[in-house]
Design a protein around this motif. Structure first.
Motif, PDB file in Angstrom:
ATOM      1  N   SER A   1      -7.914  -4.208  13.292  1.00  0.00           N
ATOM      2  CA  SER A   1      -7.711  -5.675  12.592  1.00  0.00           C
ATOM      3  C   SER A   1      -8.534  -5.703  11.194  1.00  0.00           C
ATOM      4  O   SER A   1      -8.120  -6.595  10.537  1.00  0.00           O
ATOM      5  N   GLU A   2      -9.646  -4.819  10.918  1.00  0.00           N
ATOM      6  CA  GLU A   2     -10.147  -5.085   9.338  1.00  0.00           C
ATOM      7  C   GLU A   2      -9.187  -4.647   8.236  1.00  0.00           C
ATOM      8  O   GLU A   2      -9.411  -5.176   7.132  1.00  0.00           O
ATOM      9  N   ALA A   3      -7.990  -3.866   8.728  1.00  0.00           N
ATOM     10  CA  ALA A   3      -6.885  -3.576   7.620  1.00  0.00           C
ATOM     11  C   ALA A   3      -5.868  -4.229   7.914  1.00  0.00           C
ATOM     12  O   ALA A   3      -4.762  -4.085   7.306  1.00  0.00           O
ATOM     13  N   SER A   4      -5.963  -5.444   8.658  1.00  0.00           N
ATOM     14  CA  SER A   4      -4.561  -6.250   8.800  1.00  0.00           C
ATOM     15  C   SER A   4      -3.602  -6.495   7.794  1.00  0.00           C
ATOM     16  O   SER A   4      -2.488  -6.301   7.870  1.00  0.00           O
ATOM     17  N   SER A   5      -4.266  -7.232   6.775  1.00  0.00           N
ATOM     18  CA  SER A   5      -3.258  -7.686   5.873  1.00  0.00           C
ATOM     19  C   SER A   5      -2.821  -6.434   5.060  1.00  0.00           C
ATOM     20  O   SER A   5      -1.768  -6.626   4.525  1.00  0.00           O
ATOM     21  N   SER A   6      -3.657  -5.468   4.755  1.00  0.00           N
ATOM     22  CA  SER A   6      -3.041  -4.262   4.039  1.00  0.00           C
ATOM     23  C   SER A   6      -1.978  -3.752   4.821  1.00  0.00           C
ATOM     24  O   SER A   6      -1.060  -3.192   4.194  1.00  0.00           O
ATOM     25  N   ASN A   7      -2.070  -3.382   6.061  1.00  0.00           N
ATOM     26  CA  ASN A   7      -1.138  -2.981   6.911  1.00  0.00           C
ATOM     27  C   ASN A   7      -0.072  -3.529   6.929  1.00  0.00           C
ATOM     28  O   ASN A   7       1.166  -3.057   7.007  1.00  0.00           O
ATOM     29  N   ARG A   8       0.002  -4.638   7.040  1.00  0.00           N
ATOM     30  CA  ARG A   8       1.206  -5.757   7.308  1.00  0.00           C
ATOM     31  C   ARG A   8       1.948  -5.458   5.758  1.00  0.00           C
ATOM     32  O   ARG A   8       3.428  -5.377   6.066  1.00  0.00           O
ATOM     33  N   VAL A   9       1.247  -5.569   4.816  1.00  0.00           N
ATOM     34  CA  VAL A   9       2.015  -5.199   3.350  1.00  0.00           C
ATOM     35  C   VAL A   9       2.648  -4.084   3.221  1.00  0.00           C
ATOM     36  O   VAL A   9       3.876  -3.933   2.938  1.00  0.00           O
ATOM     37  N   LEU A  10       1.944  -3.003   3.519  1.00  0.00           N
ATOM     38  CA  LEU A  10       2.344  -1.626   3.473  1.00  0.00           C
ATOM     39  C   LEU A  10       3.700  -1.365   4.511  1.00  0.00           C
ATOM     40  O   LEU A  10       4.668  -0.847   4.296  1.00  0.00           O
ATOM     41  N   PHE A  11       3.484  -1.773   5.803  1.00  0.00           N
ATOM     42  CA  PHE A  11       4.631  -1.877   6.486  1.00  0.00           C
ATOM     43  C   PHE A  11       5.810  -2.559   6.299  1.00  0.00           C
ATOM     44  O   PHE A  11       6.984  -1.803   6.287  1.00  0.00           O
ATOM     45  N   GLU A  12       5.834  -3.670   5.631  1.00  0.00           N
ATOM     46  CA  GLU A  12       6.958  -4.350   5.221  1.00  0.00           C
ATOM     47  C   GLU A  12       7.504  -3.534   3.991  1.00  0.00           C
ATOM     48  O   GLU A  12       8.921  -3.592   3.819  1.00  0.00           O
ATOM     49  N   ILE A  13       6.753  -3.107   3.026  1.00  0.00           N
ATOM     50  CA  ILE A  13       7.222  -2.037   2.282  1.00  0.00           C
ATOM     51  C   ILE A  13       8.104  -0.836   2.634  1.00  0.00           C
ATOM     52  O   ILE A  13       9.029  -0.787   2.082  1.00  0.00           O
ATOM     53  N   ILE A  14       7.344  -0.255   3.474  1.00  0.00           N
ATOM     54  CA  ILE A  14       8.128   0.933   4.125  1.00  0.00           C
ATOM     55  C   ILE A  14       9.632   0.588   4.879  1.00  0.00           C
ATOM     56  O   ILE A  14      10.386   1.254   4.767  1.00  0.00           O
ATOM     57  N   ARG A  15       9.453  -0.566   5.606  1.00  0.00           N
ATOM     58  CA  ARG A  15      10.636  -0.987   6.260  1.00  0.00           C
ATOM     59  C   ARG A  15      11.641  -1.499   5.372  1.00  0.00           C
ATOM     60  O   ARG A  15      12.732  -0.926   5.644  1.00  0.00           O
ATOM     61  N   ASP A  16      11.317  -2.069   4.427  1.00  0.00           N
ATOM     62  CA  ASP A  16      12.426  -2.644   3.352  1.00  0.00           C
ATOM     63  C   ASP A  16      12.721  -1.439   2.446  1.00  0.00           C
ATOM     64  O   ASP A  16      14.122  -1.318   2.289  1.00  0.00           O
ATOM     65  N   ALA A  17      12.238  -0.469   2.252  1.00  0.00           N
ATOM     66  CA  ALA A  17      12.603   0.512   1.270  1.00  0.00           C
ATOM     67  C   ALA A  17      13.593   1.653   2.040  1.00  0.00           C
ATOM     68  O   ALA A  17      14.275   2.465   1.398  1.00  0.00           O
ATOM     69  N   ALA A  18      13.343   1.686   3.537  1.00  0.00           N
ATOM     70  CA  ALA A  18      13.878   2.491   4.278  1.00  0.00           C
ATOM     71  C   ALA A  18      15.188   1.773   5.175  1.00  0.00           C
ATOM     72  O   ALA A  18      15.214   2.108   6.173  1.00  0.00           O
ATOM     73  N   SER A  19      15.467   0.756   4.512  1.00  0.00           N
ATOM     74  CA  SER A  19      16.298  -0.159   5.416  1.00  0.00           C
ATOM     75  C   SER A  19      17.802   0.485   5.671  1.00  0.00           C
ATOM     76  O   SER A  19      18.481   0.101   6.558  1.00  0.00           O
ATOM     77  N   GLU A  20      18.244   1.373   4.921  1.00  0.00           N
ATOM     78  CA  GLU A  20      19.289   2.361   5.536  1.00  0.00           C
ATOM     79  C   GLU A  20      19.217   3.162   6.566  1.00  0.00           C
ATOM     80  O   GLU A  20      20.279   3.584   7.268  1.00  0.00           O
ATOM     81  N   LEU A  21      18.075   3.174   7.186  1.00  0.00           N
ATOM     82  CA  LEU A  21      17.793   3.910   8.398  1.00  0.00           C
ATOM     83  C   LEU A  21      17.870   3.201   9.583  1.00  0.00           C
ATOM     84  O   LEU A  21      18.155   1.938   9.507  1.00  0.00           O
ATOM     85  N   PRO A  22      18.284   3.808  10.917  1.00  0.00           N
ATOM     86  CA  PRO A  22      18.310   2.956  12.160  1.00  0.00           C
ATOM     87  C   PRO A  22      17.246   1.893  12.012  1.00  0.00           C
ATOM     88  O   PRO A  22      15.888   2.026  12.158  1.00  0.00           O
ATOM     89  N   GLY A  23      17.463   0.650  12.361  1.00  0.00           N
ATOM     90  CA  GLY A  23      16.699  -0.517  12.477  1.00  0.00           C
ATOM     91  C   GLY A  23      15.730  -0.335  13.443  1.00  0.00           C
ATOM     92  O   GLY A  23      16.041   0.068  14.872  1.00  0.00           O
ATOM     93  N   GLY A  24      14.343  -0.510  13.492  1.00  0.00           N
ATOM     94  CA  GLY A  24      13.323  -0.308  14.608  1.00  0.00           C
ATOM     95  C   GLY A  24      12.716   1.013  14.551  1.00  0.00           C
ATOM     96  O   GLY A  24      11.874   1.219  15.557  1.00  0.00           O
ATOM     97  N   TRP A  25      12.957   1.830  13.597  1.00  0.00           N
ATOM     98  CA  TRP A  25      12.478   3.136  13.722  1.00  0.00           C
ATOM     99  C   TRP A  25      10.885   3.155  13.675  1.00  0.00           C
ATOM    100  O   TRP A  25      10.045   4.048  13.879  1.00  0.00           O
ATOM    101  N   ALA A  26      10.343   2.105  12.796  1.00  0.00           N
ATOM    102  CA  ALA A  26       9.035   1.945  12.590  1.00  0.00           C
ATOM    103  C   ALA A  26       8.837   0.638  12.918  1.00  0.00           C
ATOM    104  O   ALA A  26       9.244  -0.467  12.696  1.00  0.00           O
ATOM    105  N   GLN A  27       7.708   0.306  13.814  1.00  0.00           N
ATOM    106  CA  GLN A  27       7.404  -0.832  14.519  1.00  0.00           C
ATOM    107  C   GLN A  27       5.705  -1.040  14.146  1.00  0.00           C
ATOM    108  O   GLN A  27       5.062  -0.275  14.167  1.00  0.00           O
ATOM    109  N   LEU A  28       5.328  -2.414  14.056  1.00  0.00           N
ATOM    110  CA  LEU A  28       3.917  -2.562  13.867  1.00  0.00           C
ATOM    111  C   LEU A  28       3.711  -3.728  14.849  1.00  0.00           C
ATOM    112  O   LEU A  28       4.163  -4.697  14.990  1.00  0.00           O
ATOM    113  N   ILE A  29       2.491  -3.185  15.676  1.00  0.00           N
ATOM    114  CA  ILE A  29       1.804  -4.017  16.535  1.00  0.00           C
ATOM    115  C   ILE A  29       0.469  -4.442  16.123  1.00  0.00           C
ATOM    116  O   ILE A  29      -0.185  -3.525  15.594  1.00  0.00           O
TER     117      ILE A  29
END
Length: 443
Positions: free
Chosen positions: A154-182
């Motif tokens: 939780s101490e890195a929640s803002s950083s992790n959220r932004v990094l996850f979104e960048i990864i997901r958007d940059a790899a949008s041509e891959l099967p949806g859902g291959w990376a998930q953030l909880i």
């Protein structure tokens, strides 16, 4: 938009994994290069989010709830982001871990058995404050064809959220859902019960935390626990070399799991070695804790039994004088965490004894424990350092994220031919060959 439940995310990841494992290496690697570019292009956004996390962490540090080591691991910088992007490119440029043929065996003419590397499937991860861990784990999972569930601190929640979104958007041509953030703690408990959908769990944290995961799930667990690492300065050590190694292992980056926590010194060289290295440590603000024999030579706080098994993750070091090589080995095996331990000695035979007898994932001769790292090992990166002994050990890179299955290529054979008194014998001949979507000729 309603947030998906953890179960829905895991189900989606399970479906994505089936397709991701069939994508070509060129597709997976191209996505990784796009992720690296996106991280560099989004530097300002990432650093802004990270600054928010660091501000909150500094407040927790001031109240005594966080350690300085945790805050140091949390903080990103432009240079660190460049290193993260290069790490992703390094993973992309690694050899494809999938489809490798481990063995090829001819059971009979035109009946050939291949043992082939495949993805594990869906990997659930829970990791500590370092935001770069999210990128490392996602990159290695993608390269190895695995879907991944990411749960950062939780101490890195803002950083992790932004990094996850960048990864997901940059790899949008891959099967949806291959990376998930909880993100919620209760999501972890939900994940632990999904043994029908998650193939491997990789927790990174304290021994107590890893034990909790292991005790509350039937999913296989690849644990990354503390790094209680040692450097042993032998009686036959080059003391100048020993000083450089011992200093680097503690001071170069004390917050990480491969930093040394206990320095063992042979009694024959203690009087000569300790004053010099103690002076260097003090100049670097290292707090020293020593046994009685150590404190007769240098100034140090008394070391307790607890110190010998403590991962400080900070500029603190315990020192113990030992009477023999065997005493050093016994100490490491008693108090260490099976992570990384090093001996400094000029005598090859003594190094060999130490390296064979110390029961750790990595054992070094004349080198800093800081080399225990997936990138430095040439693995591209690591999802963690496994201190267990099954499936994968030490820095876990791409190979540790694969398993295998058997492909049998036949030409109409039936088992009945090989049963009974008139049965044909199996050949069971090993041969040099690679399986590739159908029968292959021998190389």
């Amino acid at each position: 938009m309603t947030e998906k439940s953890t179960k829905a995310k895991v189900t989606e990841a399970n479906e994505a994994a089936l397709e991701l494992g069939t994508r070509s290496d060129s597709e997976r690697s191209a996505s990784l290069h796009r992720i690296a570019d996106a991280i560099e292009d989004s530097q300002e956004e990432i650093l802004d989010a990270n600054a928010e996390d660091v501000r909150e962490a500094e407040e927790m540090l001031a109240s005594g709830e966080y350690s300085r080591a945790l805050v140091d691991r949390l903080e990103l910088s432009p240079s660190k982001l460049r290193s993260i992007a290069e790490m992703v490119r390094s993973v992309a440029d690694q050899e494809d871990p999938l489809g490798k043929t481990f063995t090829a065996r001819r059971l009979d003419e035109e009946l050939e058995l291949y043992k082939v590397a495949v993805p594990i499937g869906v990997i659930g991860t829970v990791f500590e404050s370092r935001p770069d861990a999210l990128v490392q784990i996602a990159a290695l999972s993608l390269k190895s064809g695995n879907a991944v569930i990411l749960k950062g601190g939780s101490e890195a929640s803002s950083s992790n959220r932004v990094l996850f979104e960048i990864i997901r958007d940059a790899a949008s041509e891959l099967p949806g859902g291959w990376a998930q953030l909880i993100e919620a703690r209760e999501d972890v408990d939900t994940m632990l019960g999904m043994d029908d959908s998650i193939d491997l769990l990789m927790p990174r944290g304290s021994s107590e935390f890893v034990s909790y995961i292991q005790d509350n799930t039937s999913i296989p667990v690849l644990g990354h626990t503390e790094g209680v690492c040692h450097v042993f300065v032998d009686s036959e050590a080059d003391l100048s070399m020993a000083s450089e190694i011992a200093y680097d292992a503690k001071v170069q980056y004390p917050a990480v799991c491969n930093a040394v926590e206990t320095l063992l010194v042979h009694e024959d060289v203690a009087d000569e070695f300790l004053p010099d290295i103690a002076g260097r440590y003090r100049n670097a603000d290292v707090e020293l804790r020593g046994d009685e024999a150590t404190r007769e030579i240098i100034e140090a706080k008394p070391a307790t039994t607890e110190d010998w098994s403590t991962e400080y993750g900070d500029l603190t070091l315990s020192i113990k004088i030992v009477e023999a090589l065997e005493s050093a080995i016994d100490h490491v095996n008693t108090y260490g965490s099976k992570h990384t331990d090093s001996i400094v000695t000029a005598v090859t035979e003594r190094a060999g004894t130490f390296m064979r007898a110390v029961d750790s994932a990595s054992v070094f001769h004349n080198a800093s424990t800081r080399f225990s790292d997936g990138y430095r090992y040439g693995l591209g990166a690591e999802v963690g350092i496994s201190t267990g002994k099954t499936h994968a050990r030490g820095p876990v890179g791409l190979e540790g994220l694969t398993t295998y299955k058997y492909h049998l290529e036949g030409s109409g054979q039936t088992v009945g031919v090989y049963a009974g008194d008139d049965a044909n014998p199996f050949l069971h001949e090993e041969f040099e060959g690679e399986w590739n979507s159908g029968r292959l000729s021998e190389e």
